[in-house]
Design an enzyme around this catalytic site. Structure first.
Site, PDB file in Angstrom:
ATOM      1  N   CYS A   2       0.847  -1.194   0.000  1.00 23.50           N
ATOM      2  CA  CYS A   2       0.000   0.000   0.000  1.00 23.50           C
ATOM      3  C   CYS A   2       0.877   1.236   0.000  1.00 23.50           C
ATOM      4  O   CYS A   2       1.904   1.286   0.645  1.00 23.50           O
ATOM      5  CB  CYS A   2      -0.866  -0.020   1.229  1.00 23.50           C
ATOM      6  SG  CYS A   2      -2.033  -1.358   1.105  1.00 23.50           S
ATOM      7  N   ARG A  27       4.308  -0.547  -6.452  1.00 27.21           N
ATOM      8  CA  ARG A  27       4.068  -1.335  -5.235  1.00 27.21           C
ATOM      9  C   ARG A  27       2.897  -2.283  -5.405  1.00 27.21           C
ATOM     10  O   ARG A  27       2.621  -3.090  -4.554  1.00 27.21           O
ATOM     11  CB  ARG A  27       3.838  -0.419  -4.030  1.00 27.21           C
ATOM     12  CG  ARG A  27       4.923   0.623  -3.814  1.00 27.21           C
ATOM     13  CD  ARG A  27       4.922   1.116  -2.400  1.00 27.21           C
ATOM     14  NE  ARG A  27       5.318   0.057  -1.491  1.00 27.21           N
ATOM     15  CZ  ARG A  27       6.595  -0.204  -1.182  1.00 27.21           C
ATOM     16  NH1 ARG A  27       7.546   0.537  -1.703  1.00 27.21           N
ATOM     17  NH2 ARG A  27       6.918  -1.173  -0.383  1.00 27.21           N
ATOM     18  N   TRP A  74      -3.824  -2.496  -1.263  1.00 23.37           N
ATOM     19  CA  TRP A  74      -3.988  -3.912  -1.574  1.00 23.37           C
ATOM     20  C   TRP A  74      -4.930  -4.413  -0.502  1.00 23.37           C
ATOM     21  O   TRP A  74      -4.603  -4.326   0.679  1.00 23.37           O
ATOM     22  CB  TRP A  74      -2.648  -4.642  -1.519  1.00 23.37           C
ATOM     23  CG  TRP A  74      -2.687  -5.877  -2.347  1.00 23.37           C
ATOM     24  CD1 TRP A  74      -3.271  -7.062  -2.014  1.00 23.37           C
ATOM     25  CD2 TRP A  74      -2.194  -6.044  -3.682  1.00 23.37           C
ATOM     26  NE1 TRP A  74      -3.163  -7.932  -3.045  1.00 23.37           N
ATOM     27  CE2 TRP A  74      -2.497  -7.356  -4.080  1.00 23.37           C
ATOM     28  CE3 TRP A  74      -1.522  -5.224  -4.561  1.00 23.37           C
ATOM     29  CZ2 TRP A  74      -2.150  -7.865  -5.322  1.00 23.37           C
ATOM     30  CZ3 TRP A  74      -1.180  -5.720  -5.795  1.00 23.37           C
ATOM     31  CH2 TRP A  74      -1.490  -7.021  -6.178  1.00 23.37           C
ATOM     32  N   ASN A 100      -1.833   1.583   6.769  1.00 19.73           N
ATOM     33  CA  ASN A 100      -1.018   0.444   6.324  1.00 19.73           C
ATOM     34  C   ASN A 100      -0.807  -0.453   7.525  1.00 19.73           C
ATOM     35  O   ASN A 100      -0.449   0.025   8.594  1.00 19.73           O
ATOM     36  CB  ASN A 100       0.366   0.927   5.839  1.00 19.73           C
ATOM     37  CG  ASN A 100       0.408   1.040   4.327  1.00 19.73           C
ATOM     38  OD1 ASN A 100      -0.431   0.451   3.650  1.00 19.73           O
ATOM     39  ND2 ASN A 100       1.356   1.780   3.807  1.00 19.73           N
ATOM     40  N   GLY A 101      -1.033  -1.760   7.355  1.00 22.92           N
ATOM     41  CA  GLY A 101      -0.795  -2.674   8.481  1.00 22.92           C
ATOM     42  C   GLY A 101      -2.035  -3.520   8.722  1.00 22.92           C
ATOM     43  O   GLY A 101      -2.965  -3.534   7.920  1.00 22.92           O
ATOM     44  N   GLU A 488      17.775 -23.754   3.776  1.00 23.40           N
ATOM     45  CA  GLU A 488      17.734 -22.349   3.323  1.00 23.40           C
ATOM     46  C   GLU A 488      18.833 -21.541   4.009  1.00 23.40           C
ATOM     47  O   GLU A 488      19.505 -20.734   3.372  1.00 23.40           O
ATOM     48  CB  GLU A 488      16.361 -21.746   3.595  1.00 23.40           C
ATOM     49  CG  GLU A 488      16.213 -20.269   3.313  1.00 23.40           C
ATOM     50  CD  GLU A 488      16.507 -19.881   1.863  1.00 23.40           C
ATOM     51  OE1 GLU A 488      16.605 -20.789   1.002  1.00 23.40           O
ATOM     52  OE2 GLU A 488      16.696 -18.684   1.600  1.00 23.40           O
ATOM     53  N   LYS A 492      21.779 -19.536   1.990  1.00 26.02           N
ATOM     54  CA  LYS A 492      22.048 -18.102   2.187  1.00 26.02           C
ATOM     55  C   LYS A 492      23.531 -17.878   2.437  1.00 26.02           C
ATOM     56  O   LYS A 492      24.151 -17.001   1.851  1.00 26.02           O
ATOM     57  CB  LYS A 492      21.220 -17.560   3.368  1.00 26.02           C
ATOM     58  CG  LYS A 492      19.756 -17.415   3.074  1.00 26.02           C
ATOM     59  CD  LYS A 492      19.406 -16.200   2.261  1.00 26.02           C
ATOM     60  CE  LYS A 492      19.119 -16.321   0.810  1.00 26.02           C
ATOM     61  NZ  LYS A 492      18.425 -17.324   0.180  1.00 26.02           N
ATOM     62  N   GLU A 495      25.695 -18.687  -0.796  1.00 27.55           N
ATOM     63  CA  GLU A 495      25.586 -17.871  -2.015  1.00 27.55           C
ATOM     64  C   GLU A 495      26.105 -16.448  -1.814  1.00 27.55           C
ATOM     65  O   GLU A 495      26.432 -15.785  -2.793  1.00 27.55           O
ATOM     66  CB  GLU A 495      24.168 -17.870  -2.552  1.00 27.55           C
ATOM     67  CG  GLU A 495      23.107 -17.272  -1.668  1.00 27.55           C
ATOM     68  CD  GLU A 495      21.735 -17.292  -2.350  1.00 27.55           C
ATOM     69  OE1 GLU A 495      21.653 -17.249  -3.576  1.00 27.55           O
ATOM     70  OE2 GLU A 495      20.736 -17.357  -1.631  1.00 27.55           O
ATOM     71  N   HIS A 511      24.038 -40.862  10.574  1.00 27.29           N
ATOM     72  CA  HIS A 511      24.216 -41.649   9.337  1.00 27.29           C
ATOM     73  C   HIS A 511      25.308 -41.058   8.452  1.00 27.29           C
ATOM     74  O   HIS A 511      25.302 -41.235   7.239  1.00 27.29           O
ATOM     75  CB  HIS A 511      22.878 -41.705   8.592  1.00 27.29           C
ATOM     76  CG  HIS A 511      21.784 -42.268   9.420  1.00 27.29           C
ATOM     77  ND1 HIS A 511      21.642 -43.619   9.681  1.00 27.29           N
ATOM     78  CD2 HIS A 511      20.808 -41.661  10.141  1.00 27.29           C
ATOM     79  CE1 HIS A 511      20.619 -43.825  10.474  1.00 27.29           C
ATOM     80  NE2 HIS A 511      20.092 -42.650  10.773  1.00 27.29           N
ATOM     81  N   LYS A 610      19.822 -12.975 -10.445  1.00 28.25           N
ATOM     82  CA  LYS A 610      18.592 -12.915  -9.650  1.00 28.25           C
ATOM     83  C   LYS A 610      17.552 -13.886 -10.204  1.00 28.25           C
ATOM     84  O   LYS A 610      16.798 -14.475  -9.455  1.00 28.25           O
ATOM     85  CB  LYS A 610      18.018 -11.492  -9.665  1.00 28.25           C
ATOM     86  CG  LYS A 610      16.754 -11.317  -8.832  1.00 28.25           C
ATOM     87  CD  LYS A 610      16.993 -11.637  -7.364  1.00 28.25           C
ATOM     88  CE  LYS A 610      15.720 -11.594  -6.550  1.00 28.25           C
ATOM     89  NZ  LYS A 610      15.909 -12.147  -5.199  1.00 28.25           N
TER      90      LYS A 610
HETATM   91  C1  AGP Z   1      17.834 -17.679  -3.733  1.00 26.41           C
HETATM   92  O1  AGP Z   1      18.531 -16.933  -2.736  1.00 26.41           O
HETATM   93  C2  AGP Z   1      18.657 -17.842  -4.990  1.00 26.41           C
HETATM   94  N1  AGP Z   1      18.920 -16.562  -5.525  1.00 26.41           N
HETATM   95  C3  AGP Z   1      18.076 -18.839  -5.980  1.00 26.41           C
HETATM   96  O2  AGP Z   1      18.207 -20.108  -5.395  1.00 26.41           O
HETATM   97  C4  AGP Z   1      16.596 -18.678  -6.370  1.00 26.41           C
HETATM   98  O3  AGP Z   1      15.782 -18.985  -5.274  1.00 26.41           O
HETATM   99  C5  AGP Z   1      16.267 -19.658  -7.511  1.00 26.41           C
HETATM  100  O4  AGP Z   1      17.063 -19.305  -8.613  1.00 26.41           O
HETATM  101  C6  AGP Z   1      14.803 -19.641  -7.911  1.00 26.41           C
HETATM  102  O5  AGP Z   1      14.449 -18.373  -8.381  1.00 26.41           O
HETATM  103  P1  AGP Z   1      12.881 -18.027  -8.546  1.00 26.41           P
HETATM  104  O6  AGP Z   1      12.287 -18.070  -7.189  1.00 26.41           O
HETATM  105  O7  AGP Z   1      12.860 -16.668  -9.161  1.00 26.41           O
HETATM  106  O8  AGP Z   1      12.286 -19.078  -9.445  1.00 26.41           O
END
Ligand code: AGP
Length: 615
Positions: A2, A27, A74, A100-101, A488, A492, A495, A511, A610
């Site tokens: 919003c 947004r 939204w 907002n909220g 995850e 993080k 990468e 194991h 990205k």
């Molecule tokens: C996530 O931190 C990475 N940049 C990468 O694993 C990403 O999640 C993956 O490439 C999938 O991208 P998407 O969600 O745009 O499909």
């Protein structure tokens, strides 16, 4: 997401507010509106759909005035209708509010206001705010005091901007928590207020940002600031550089940190428009193409994604199986597309999850499923992306732009979106009775406040990073819904800091991975209070007895875990199905601070894009 824009000064307010709303179009929104004081009266103009519709309305029915506020919305609670569009006014038409909220306790507040004789005209939670302000304004005779007293009654994160014909020479803005920002802009003989910088930067580069529990009284000659306790406040006036990247970073060193810190807001925005607390139901507007019969006859869901999104897909298995009773099979998109999966178009549905909606493997998996006659649902962030267009149904994350290559706010929004999908499917298949749904929805609306608490807990991640940034290997352990979170957390770190890290289901330690344990490899263990917490405590003890180092993520107050670990990061107690939204945040921040300490390019790590649009 919003957007809010306000103006007070010698110029025509409608022109400036409308232009400001246009700058916030990125947004995302489904309705827009503005309110001005014209000849001492409040005049509203609101429209559903694009801002062009509001502009056309203003062309047909112009409004003149020198003070006004506007909003792109939204939907929060209730459908996408003109009546539910902001701004909202009190019964007498003297006060108007933009919000907002989420008001977590809006039901009990509404019940009391109805008893007091207030008439409600919308299904939104926002309307309780304007009626409370009306009550206190008439009791105290002071708009700023009325706003302070109102916000003191609200539970959850909120940002409000208020206009009143009783106080026509001022705009009052206030904020509690982080579900929405408020920035005050200083002009020459005129003043501005907005949710985001881009809305007002063409008019001024001199601004002050409201922090949580702060209030601003804005007149055309300037602004005075108060705490919500009523104490006068001095706010720094910052000069924002014209550099659009710096503007977009809003003062943060990296987009990734900004996006981590935005998660109370992004979690709020994925919930918006999808809760009907009166009926205790989830409304997923994008799933309309699935008939009730089709929803009831789904026998299996294939959840397919890549990278971080695949970790969300793993979580979706736990959530959808638990909430909707539908078996979920999880696949990497790059595997699904080549393994000639045995699919039944009469019984199976594909669920793809993707921030960009353009990941080549994910799109290929969608084509594979479509060629075999499957219907598909996509959970995506980028509006209009291919994964959104190819699917039969779309559930948008509404997380706004995610610029950091390492996905953070999109991931937590994916978790909330799959929770919403699970509740929706469960309710539509008659699996969830009202009392269960009420609890599930209440857990959801309390979530942004819990995210706020983690982001505000002041844990010293820099000291932790300073201690371990030179280590070459990390192991992340979790169980159940926190096993994907362990994966995850490891991703993080990998990468953005280029340190080798592995995520493992903690039950697998004996194991193989336990052979890795020594004093050189920190072990991050997610051990929050759930049904496997004692098993995690045992894993922590196994690591410690072999000389390993343990960084634990534990539930606030769990001293037994803290006694066993070398370092403990506490998170608030949460419903187990939503706990992963909280447990991942410390792991995001740990990875971020280690990468910064190493001098890595946090927002654009080497070798990464990205969105992986090529194989
Ligand atoms: C996530 O931190 C990475 N940049 C990468 O694993 C990403 O999640 C993956 O490439 C999938 O991208 P998407 O969600 O745009 O499909």
């Amino acid at each position: 997401m919003c957007g809010i824009v306000g103006y007070i000064g010698p110029r025509e307010a409608s022109t400036i507010v409308l232009a400001g709303l246009r700058r916030l179009e990125y947004r995302g929104y489904d309705s827009a509106g503005l309110a001005l004081i014209q000849d001492g009266e409040l005049v509203l103009r609101r429209s559903v759909g694009k801002i062009e519709n509001l502009a056309s309305l203003l062309a047909q029915q112009p409004v003149e005035g020198h003070v006004g506020i506007g909003h792109t919305r939204w939907a929060t609670h209730g459908g996408i209708t003109e009546a539910n569009a902001h701004p909202h006014t009190d019964c007498r038409g003297e006060i108007v509010v933009i919000h907002n909220g989420i008001v977590e306790n809006y039901r009990e507040l509404k019940e009391q206001l109805l008893v007091d004789g207030h008439l409600f005209r919308s299904q939104t939670d926002t309307e309780v705010i304007v009626h409370l302000i009306e009550k206190y304004r008439h009791r105290t005779g002071d708009l700023a005091v009325a706003v302070r007293l109102t916000l003191a009654e609200l539970k959850g994160s909120s940002a409000v901007v208020v206009l009143s014909t009783l106080d026509a020479q001022q705009i009052v803005a206030a904020r509690v928590g982080n579900a929405g920002g408020v920035v005050v802009g200083y002009g020459q003989g005129e003043m501005f207020v907005a949710s985001d910088l881009p809305a007002i930067l063409e008019h001024t580069q001199r601004v002050s940002f409201l922090d949580s529990k702060e209030l601003a009284v804005i007149s055309e000659s300037g602004a005075r600031f108060l705490t919500l306790a009523g104490e006068p406040l001095q706010k720094e006036v910052q000069t924002i550089p014209w550099d659009p990247v710096a503007v977009a970073k809003e003062g943060y060193k990296h987009f990734m940190l900004k996006e981590i810190e935005e998660q109370a807001r992004s979690v709020t925005d994925v919930i918006r428009g999808r809760l009907d607390l009166e009926a205790a139901k989830v409304h997923l507007e994008g799933l309309g193409s699935f008939s009730a019969e089709q929803l009831r006859t789904i026998k299996r869901i294939y959840a397919v994604a890549c990278g971080t999104a695949w970790h969300a897909a793993l979580c979706s298995k736990f959530l959808i199986e638990r909430l909707a009773g539908i078996p979920v099979e999880v696949d990497y998109a790059s595997e699904f597309r080549y393994r000639d999966p045995l699919l039944n178009p009469e019984e199976d549905v594909l669920l793809v999850i993707s921030q960009s909606g353009e990941t080549v493997d994910t799109l290929a998996a969608m084509e594979e499923a479509r060629d075999k006659g499957l219907r598909s649902i996509s959970i995506v962030n980028v509006i209009g992306s291919q994964a959104a267009r190819l699917a039969d149904a779309v559930l948008y994350l509404n997380a706004g732009l995610e610029i950091g290559v390492a996905s953070t706010k999109a991931f937590t929004s994916m978790l909330v979106a799959t929770y919403l999908l699970g509740v929706y499917l469960g309710q539509e298949r008659g699996l969830l009775e009202r009392p269960q749904r009420e609890d599930l929805l209440q857990d959801l609306i309390e979530l942004p406040g819990l995210v706020d608490r983690i982001l505000a807990n002041g844990h010293d991640y820099e000291a932790l990073a300073q201690r371990y940034f030179k280590r070459r290997d990390f192991l992340y352990l979790g169980r159940g819904l926190n096993y994907p979170i362990a994966l995850e957390g490891a991703l993080k770190l990998k990468e953005i800091s280029y340190i080798h890290a592995e995520g493992y289901p903690a039950g697998e330690m004996k194991h193989g991975p336990i052979a890795l344990i020594d004093e050189n490899m920190p072990v991050v263990a997610i051990a929050v209070r759930d049904h496997v917490r004692d098993k995690m405590l045992s894993n922590i003890e196994q690591v410690r007895t072999r000389g390993g180092i343990v960084i634990a993520v534990a539930t606030e107050g769990d001293q037994e875990i803290a006694d066993q670990a070398d370092h403990t990061i506490f998170v608030p107690a949460a419903a187990p199905l939503l706990a992963p939204v909280l447990t991942v945040i410390p792991l995001q921040l740990l990875a971020y601070h280690i990468a910064v300490r190493l001098g890595c390019d946090v927002d654009q790590p080497r070798n990464l894009a990205k969105s992986v649009t090529v194989e």
